[in-house]
Design an enzyme around this catalytic site. Structure first.
Site, PDB file in Angstrom:
ATOM      1  N   SER A 224      42.014  42.954  41.263  1.00 16.28           N
ATOM      2  CA  SER A 224      42.496  43.620  40.059  1.00 16.28           C
ATOM      3  C   SER A 224      43.951  44.063  40.284  1.00 16.28           C
ATOM      4  O   SER A 224      44.792  43.214  40.568  1.00 16.28           O
ATOM      5  CB  SER A 224      41.580  44.789  39.706  1.00 16.28           C
ATOM      6  OG  SER A 224      41.829  45.245  38.403  1.00 16.28           O
TER       7      SER A 224
ATOM      8  N   ASP B 200      36.145  36.799  32.939  1.00 11.01           N
ATOM      9  CA  ASP B 200      36.989  37.985  33.096  1.00 11.01           C
ATOM     10  C   ASP B 200      37.959  38.037  31.932  1.00 11.01           C
ATOM     11  O   ASP B 200      38.899  37.246  31.865  1.00 11.01           O
ATOM     12  CB  ASP B 200      37.742  37.918  34.428  1.00 11.01           C
ATOM     13  CG  ASP B 200      38.577  39.161  34.688  1.00 11.01           C
ATOM     14  OD1 ASP B 200      38.621  40.045  33.815  1.00 11.01           O
ATOM     15  OD2 ASP B 200      39.177  39.251  35.769  1.00 11.01           O
TER      16      ASP B 200
ATOM     17  N   HIS C 262      35.094  40.364  35.838  1.00 12.39           N
ATOM     18  CA  HIS C 262      36.116  40.932  36.721  1.00 12.39           C
ATOM     19  C   HIS C 262      35.544  41.221  38.106  1.00 12.39           C
ATOM     20  O   HIS C 262      36.290  41.443  39.051  1.00 12.39           O
ATOM     21  CB  HIS C 262      36.648  42.219  36.078  1.00 12.39           C
ATOM     22  CG  HIS C 262      38.012  42.635  36.530  1.00 12.39           C
ATOM     23  ND1 HIS C 262      39.118  41.799  36.517  1.00 12.39           N
ATOM     24  CD2 HIS C 262      38.476  43.820  37.019  1.00 12.39           C
ATOM     25  CE1 HIS C 262      40.178  42.444  36.966  1.00 12.39           C
ATOM     26  NE2 HIS C 262      39.819  43.672  37.287  1.00 12.39           N
TER      27      HIS C 262
END
Length: 689
Positions: free
Chosen positions: A538, A619, A651
């Site tokens: 991330s 995602d 994600h």
């Protein structure tokens, strides 16, 4: 002497922590104390390797740790336990009927009874204090007057031969799901499950609980059962760039034809208001509130609201920590909560009169603190070297007691790496903290390769907690020393420290990471600076791309999981636009320089370090083209690189076999560059080159 020999033998027989251990670990969650304070129900997740998923059951234990037993044993998933007012029955959600419905079980035994038989899945639920009403969350079309209307429309969608869908506003997809036009609405019905459920939010184009992560903590019955207070973001077309979650109250007693629209309680605050919780005497509503609109990581303050007259006071204005879930002491004089705090996440007791915060747990990651009948406080606790179990502690602190040991047998055969926290002067000379986890079987005379782990968020923390995705012990078990730094932007060090990353993604954090790694290398002689790999997901994945162009000579290899390649395009292809607008001070057309100054795509010319790219196809936070673009740049430049793509993951990587694949592939990659001299993988490898 004999005991020492036996202990040494047991240590030798134990094996280093591995991905198999991580997948097989039994996971404790959702503890809830009975109304009489004498028992605790909780959820235990086990892994079904054959089915490639986890399964959950409800367990019960006495407040002193005795009487542990499994309450539900169905092959379906049972979770979200809620006690009945008699403390002898438990309501829970189960998929055993083929859809997610509310069931009831008695501690005295007997077969669990299905309570609701609704045509739609129940996403979350709450029980009124007197046990006579249920509030259930159902996915419905907001303009549908009946559940049948929703089911008929969903059936028509499935039968439509055209796959096209028309959208008129953003958040048409969120996290990992495309919208089909439904919203999560709260309905009320008798606790017997009979009668027609009544929509408490008729016509509201909003979700309660909020998506994608809201649950039953976002709604509660009023003490007298005549209303439900709930959290929702009723923002219309601005929803994608609004963090204005509000508290509403809806009547449960008015007939459907006469029911008024829910009344907004938090009219003045344009930032987040959430997590309502009533005091035992019903005279005070506590909830969490932020101050700044569009900032999802602003400090959550505890607000007390007189009920029903609405007078408010902020309880924790002077406490520079962000509060978590709330629960009341039996006498209403104390609120229990948790918060990130200098690399840990302890439980705290808040004095309702003064707002003074008392830390109840010293180290580790605590969750769900609740009062017990004996005056102690229950909580779940995990750390860098232990998965979650249930513990209790005195309301004034003291030595915690462990109530459950759900992984005792497995842990007896596992060796973890020792860990310690360190600090150093980071950006502007300010103190920054980090952790080092030593490799299993540590020998101070040896040098070890380094896994430099970078947390996401960016407003997060790589503190003392037990993760089932990014667990430093996995690397310690594989012979690496893991190093983590809580750079500027991390949580638990005061709100100003968290705020410091705004409009400076590649500035202060990079400086902290550089200085933190240097400090660790200087302090810990066993770290081999010639064999280091940096890994992040991330925001951590973004930082890997930023490092590739701005610190390109420090690491043997890099691993980028779902990281942004182009911050400008990242604004246009994400779903929650409030996040990049806050982080970069506006939109790309208003502040283009803010999106470009720390944009990894502008520094691809400097890339030279081998990188593995991991990307989930579902995602929608950091979309797959960001990962594909990263891999394209690496390949076009001739940099050794691999792309590990999961078409069915979001994600995060959640499925059992995918998690195993992730860990094995990532470990093979960093082994290749730190232990294998950078040689290519063997021919015939199942990992694409």
């Amino acid at each position: 002497m004999i005991l020492s020999a036996l202990a040494a033998l047991a240590l030798t027989a134990a094996h280093p922590y591995s991905i198999q251990d991580q997948l097989a670990m039994r996971r404790v969650s959702s503890p809830t104390v009975s109304p009489d304070g004498k028992r605790v129900a909780f959820v235990l997740r086990t892994t079904d390797f054959a089915a490639n998923k986890g399964r959950t059951d409800v367990w019960v234990v006495n407040a002193d740790g005795s009487g542990l037993r499994q309450l539900t044993r169905h092959e379906a998933n049972d979770d979200q336990p809620v006690w009945g007012p008699d403390s002898q029955s438990l309501y829970f959600l189960s998929t055993r009927s083929g859809s997610n419905q509310v069931y009831r079980a008695s501690l005295a035994g007997g077969e669990e009874a299905q309570v609701t038989k609704l045509p739609l899945d129940v996403g979350a639920f709450a029980l009124s204090r007197d046990g006579k009403q249920l509030a259930v969350a159902l996915e419905v079309f907001p303009d549908c007057p009946t559940l049948q209307c929703t089911t008929e429309r969903l059936s028509a969608q499935e039968k439509d031969k055209s796959s096209g869908r028309l959208y008129e506003h953003l958040l048409y997809r969120h996290w990992d799901t495309w919208s089909n036009g439904t919203r999560s609405h709260l309905f009320v019905l008798p606790a017997s499950g009979t009668g027609t459920p009544r929509d408490l939010m008729p016509g509201m184009d909003a979700d309660a609980p909020t998506k994608p992560f809201g649950g039953s903590e976002e709604f509660t019955f009023t003490p007298d059962g005549t209303g439900v207070v709930f959290t929702a973001r009723d923002a219309g077309r601005t929803e994608a760039w609004s963090t204005d979650l509000d508290l509403f109250v809806a009547s449960t007693t008015a007939a459907a034809a006469k029911a008024a629209a829910p009344r907004k309680l938090t009219v003045q605050n344009r930032a987040t208001d959430t997590s309502p919780s009533f005091s035992p005497d019903g005279k005070t509503l506590a909830y969490l509130a932020m101050e700044r609109p569009m900032y999802e990581s602003d400090r959550l303050r505890v607000v007390l609201r007189s009920w029903p007259d609405g007078k408010e006071r902020v309880l924790t204005q002077k406490w520079d920590r962000s509060a978590g879930a709330l629960s009341w002491s039996a006498d209403g004089k104390t609120l229990f909560t948790t918060a990130d705090d200098v690399g840990n996440h302890p439980a705290f007791a808040l004095d309702v009169a003064t707002g003074e915060a008392r830390r109840l747990v010293k180290d580790g990651h605590a969750g769900d603190p609740q009062p017990l009948a004996d005056g102690r406080v229950l909580f779940a606790l995990d750390s860098l070297a232990a998965p979650a179990d249930l513990w209790s502690v005195g309301a004034d602190g003291g030595e915690p007691r462990q109530l459950t040991k759900m992984n005792a047998e497995a842990l007896a055969d596992i060796r973890f790496g020792e860990y310690e926290q360190f600090s150093f002067p980071g950006w502007n000379g300010e103190t920054v903290h980090g952790y080092v986890v030593k490799p299993v079987g540590f020998d101070p005379k040896k040098k070890y390769p380094v896994a430099f782990l970078i947390h996401g968020g960016p407003q997060g923390s790589f503190g003392s907690s037990f993760s089932y995705r990014w667990n430093p012990q996995f690397y310690a078990g594989a012979g690496y020393a893991a190093v983590m730094v809580d750079f500027h932007g991390s949580t638990g060090y005061g709100q100003a420290f968290t705020d410091a990353i705004r409009d400076d993604w590649g500035g202060k954090p990079l400086e902290d990471l550089q200085k933190g790694l240097d400090a660790a290398l200087k302090r810990y002689a066993f770290l081999d600076e010639s064999r280091m790999c940096a890994l992040g997901a991330s925001y951590g994945g973004y930082m890997i791309n930023w490092i590739a162009g701005n610190w390109s000579d420090r690491f043997k290899c890099l691993v980028n999981h779902d990281g942004i390649f182009d911050t400008r395009i990242g604004y246009y292809d994400t779903e929650e636009t409030w996040f990049p607008e806050w982080e970069h001070g506006g939109t790309p057309w208003e502040h283009p320089q803010a999106f470009e100054k720390h944009n990894p795509v502008n520094f691809v010319k400097n890339w030279k370090t081998p990188m593995m790219v991991v990307q989930g196809g579902k995602d929608y936070r950091v979309v797959e083209t960001q990962g594909i673009s990263t891999f394209t740049a690496l390949q076009r430049k001739g940099i050794p690189s691999q792309l590990l793509y999961f078409p069915d993951e979001n994600h995060w990587v959640l499925k059992t076999a995918n998690s195993r694949k992730w860990h094995e592939t990532v470990l093979a990659w960093i082994d290749r560059w730190t232990k294998g001299g950078g040689k290519p993988a063997a021919k015939g490898s199942s990992t694409p080159q």
